[in-house]
Scaffold this active site. Structure first.
Site, PDB file in Angstrom:
ATOM      1  N   LYS A   1       5.013   8.358  -7.946  1.00  0.00           N
ATOM      2  CA  LYS A   1       5.609   9.348  -7.025  1.00  0.00           C
ATOM      3  C   LYS A   1       7.103   9.521  -7.300  1.00  0.00           C
ATOM      4  O   LYS A   1       7.689  10.552  -6.976  1.00  0.00           O
ATOM      5  CB  LYS A   1       5.397   8.856  -5.585  1.00  0.00           C
ATOM      6  CG  LYS A   1       5.032   9.946  -4.651  1.00  0.00           C
ATOM      7  CD  LYS A   1       4.709   9.566  -3.206  1.00  0.00           C
ATOM      8  CE  LYS A   1       4.715   8.167  -2.737  1.00  0.00           C
ATOM      9  NZ  LYS A   1       5.128   8.005  -1.316  1.00  0.00           N
TER      10      LYS A   1
ATOM     11  N   ASP B   1      -1.675  -0.310  -4.344  1.00  0.00           N
ATOM     12  CA  ASP B   1      -2.920   0.120  -3.703  1.00  0.00           C
ATOM     13  C   ASP B   1      -4.149  -0.333  -4.460  1.00  0.00           C
ATOM     14  O   ASP B   1      -5.145  -0.733  -3.880  1.00  0.00           O
ATOM     15  CB  ASP B   1      -2.982   1.653  -3.696  1.00  0.00           C
ATOM     16  CG  ASP B   1      -2.514   2.213  -2.374  1.00  0.00           C
ATOM     17  OD1 ASP B   1      -2.586   1.494  -1.386  1.00  0.00           O
ATOM     18  OD2 ASP B   1      -2.095   3.383  -2.359  1.00  0.00           O
TER      19      ASP B   1
ATOM     20  N   LYS C   1       0.837  -1.211   0.000  1.00  0.00           N
ATOM     21  CA  LYS C   1       0.000   0.000   0.000  1.00  0.00           C
ATOM     22  C   LYS C   1       0.876   1.267   0.000  1.00  0.00           C
ATOM     23  O   LYS C   1       1.985   1.236   0.538  1.00  0.00           O
ATOM     24  CB  LYS C   1      -0.828  -0.093   1.290  1.00  0.00           C
ATOM     25  CG  LYS C   1      -1.627   1.080   1.672  1.00  0.00           C
ATOM     26  CD  LYS C   1      -2.149   0.856   3.084  1.00  0.00           C
ATOM     27  CE  LYS C   1      -2.692   2.148   3.655  1.00  0.00           C
ATOM     28  NZ  LYS C   1      -1.713   3.204   3.803  1.00  0.00           N
TER      29      LYS C   1
ATOM     30  N   LYS D   1       7.509   1.000   1.568  1.00  0.00           N
ATOM     31  CA  LYS D   1       8.189   0.238   0.497  1.00  0.00           C
ATOM     32  C   LYS D   1       9.517   0.871   0.095  1.00  0.00           C
ATOM     33  O   LYS D   1      10.525   0.197  -0.008  1.00  0.00           O
ATOM     34  CB  LYS D   1       7.313   0.187  -0.785  1.00  0.00           C
ATOM     35  CG  LYS D   1       6.016  -0.535  -0.653  1.00  0.00           C
ATOM     36  CD  LYS D   1       5.239  -0.489  -1.958  1.00  0.00           C
ATOM     37  CE  LYS D   1       4.842   0.909  -2.395  1.00  0.00           C
ATOM     38  NZ  LYS D   1       3.953   1.616  -1.483  1.00  0.00           N
TER      39      LYS D   1
HETATM   40  P1  ADP Z   1       5.932   3.976   0.399  1.00  0.00           P
HETATM   41  O1  ADP Z   1       7.124   3.875  -0.471  1.00  0.00           O
HETATM   42  O2  ADP Z   1       5.316   2.646   0.696  1.00  0.00           O
HETATM   43  O3  ADP Z   1       4.915   4.954  -0.105  1.00  0.00           O
HETATM   44  P2  ADP Z   1       7.750   5.251   2.245  1.00  0.00           P
HETATM   45  O4  ADP Z   1       8.900   4.308   2.248  1.00  0.00           O
HETATM   46  O5  ADP Z   1       7.887   6.511   1.479  1.00  0.00           O
HETATM   47  O6  ADP Z   1       6.398   4.520   1.838  1.00  0.00           O
HETATM   48  O7  ADP Z   1       7.449   5.545   3.791  1.00  0.00           O
HETATM   49  C1  ADP Z   1       6.427   6.432   4.227  1.00  0.00           C
HETATM   50  C2  ADP Z   1       6.863   7.100   5.531  1.00  0.00           C
HETATM   51  O8  ADP Z   1       6.959   6.144   6.571  1.00  0.00           O
HETATM   52  C3  ADP Z   1       8.229   7.779   5.427  1.00  0.00           C
HETATM   53  O9  ADP Z   1       8.154   9.029   6.087  1.00  0.00           O
HETATM   54  C4  ADP Z   1       9.158   6.837   6.178  1.00  0.00           C
HETATM   55  O10 ADP Z   1      10.219   7.539   6.784  1.00  0.00           O
HETATM   56  C5  ADP Z   1       8.221   6.236   7.226  1.00  0.00           C
HETATM   57  N1  ADP Z   1       8.621   4.887   7.660  1.00  0.00           N
HETATM   58  C6  ADP Z   1       8.785   3.785   6.879  1.00  0.00           C
HETATM   59  N2  ADP Z   1       9.169   2.725   7.624  1.00  0.00           N
HETATM   60  C7  ADP Z   1       9.271   3.165   8.910  1.00  0.00           C
HETATM   61  C8  ADP Z   1       9.647   2.545  10.163  1.00  0.00           C
HETATM   62  N3  ADP Z   1       9.962   1.265  10.247  1.00  0.00           N
HETATM   63  N4  ADP Z   1       9.656   3.329  11.275  1.00  0.00           N
HETATM   64  C9  ADP Z   1       9.315   4.632  11.210  1.00  0.00           C
HETATM   65  N5  ADP Z   1       8.942   5.268  10.082  1.00  0.00           N
HETATM   66  C10 ADP Z   1       8.919   4.554   8.946  1.00  0.00           C
HETATM   67 MG    MG Z   2       7.407   4.777  -2.320  1.00  0.00          MG
END
Ligand code: ADP
Ligand code: MG
Ligand code: SF4
Length: 277
Positions: free
Chosen positions: A40, A128, A9, A14
């Site tokens: 993104k 998603d 999601k 990720k």
């Molecule tokens: P996605 O790629 O799935 O959209 P992101 O990797 O960009 O998600 O992460 C979304 C947010 O969650 C970011 O601000 C990231 O720093 C935070 N985040 C991800 N994993 C963790 C974790 N284990 N602990 C704290 N924050 C996290």
């Molecule tokens: Mg991402």
């Protein structure tokens, strides 16, 4: 060459996980390519001091195709990890899934995988939506091993179930295999139990358990991976452990002969079995 995808999601972690896992694999001596497959286009920024790279689709839109060299599409990042962002369609126009495949094809046409010869290719894919688009990398034979990042939150588990179902549909045709779930904690009550129950229902397993940690956000603000800002931390160790579990599962699947279609997609004819590691 091994290839795996991290699905999940939006906002589940990720890209953060992909970047840290990519760096952990690079640390262990492997040549790694990280391919962002989210409109993104921010999958690779933690391995580039917070800066984004030009997406393949943007480059294709702004150049005559034959005049676009491979070096513009692939950027070397932290730890020597090769970074690519597929990009997305113009909002309201085109299919995100088809766009990703167009980007992959552009790389293949320029013999990217033969020239760079990565040991591991990681795809970071948004999952998603319940549509054929997000399953394209699986269907077209690019993402052979699929790992799903989820927390114990219901929306994340709902997306995980949908992705697993899509993988299952294509697994019957030998396109991909679900490697397992990566628990990225949000600290909801009985989180491990909730995710274990879903894993059991999906006939899979939890391959990594990542704590929720302030170090992740602190590193995010600096535009870096946790393995860079806090290399000795428990969080960095959790990412390294996850990277090794994923690698072991991919190798197991490769030995079991689950890499055939991936080979076709990448346009690589293996010389020896060791080409698959
Ligand atoms: P996605 O790629 O799935 O959209 P992101 O990797 O960009 O998600 O992460 C979304 C947010 O969650 C970011 O601000 C990231 O720093 C935070 N985040 C991800 N994993 C963790 C974790 N284990 N602990 C704290 N924050 C996290
Ligand atoms: Mg991402
Ligand atoms: Fe978007 Fe999915 Fe439809 Fe493609 S198939 S246009 S990715 S909703």
């Amino acid at each position: 060459m091994l290839c795996f995808a991290l699905y999940g999601k939006g906002g589940i972690g990720k890209s953060t996980t992909s970047a840290n896992v990519a760096l952990a694999l690079a640390e262990s001596g492997l040549k790694v390519m990280l391919v962002g497959c989210d409109p993104k286009a921010d999958s690779t920024k933690l391995l580039r001091s917070g800066k984004t790279v030009e997406t393949v689709l943007d480059l294709l839109r702004s150049h005559h195709r034959s005049a676009l060299p491979l070096e513009r599409m692939v950027t070397e990042g932290t730890g020597g990890v090769l970074l690519v962002e597929a990009g997305g369609p113009r909002p309201g126009v085109g299919c995100a899934g088809r766009g990703i495949i167009a980007a992959f094809e552009a790389l293949k046409a320029r013999r990217a995988f033969e020239i760079y010869r990565p040991d591991v290719v990681i795809f970071d894919v948004l999952g998603d939506v319940v549509c054929g688009g997000f399953a394209m990398p699986i269907r077209e034979g690019w993402a052979k091993n699929v790992f799903i990042v989820t927390s114990g939150e219901s929306m994340a588990l709902y997306a995980a179930s949908n992705i697993a179902e899509a993988v299952d549909t294509f697994a019957e045709r030998g396109y991909a295999k679900l490697g397992g779930l990566v628990l990225n904690r949000r600290d909801v009550p009985e989180e491990r139990e909730q995710v274990e129950a879903v894993a059991a229902r999906l006939k899979t397993r939890i391959v990594g358990d990542l704590p929720r940690s302030e170090l992740v956000q602190a590193a995010d603000v600096r535009g870096e991976a946790v393995l860079v800002t806090a290399p000795e931390s428990d969080m960095a160790e959790s990412y390294r452990k996850l990277a090794q579990s994923i690698l072991a599962i991919c190798r197991e699947n490769a030995r079991a002969g689950l890499v055939g279609e991936g080979r076709k997609a990448f346009g690589i004819i293996p010389e020896t079995e060791s080409d698959f590691i």
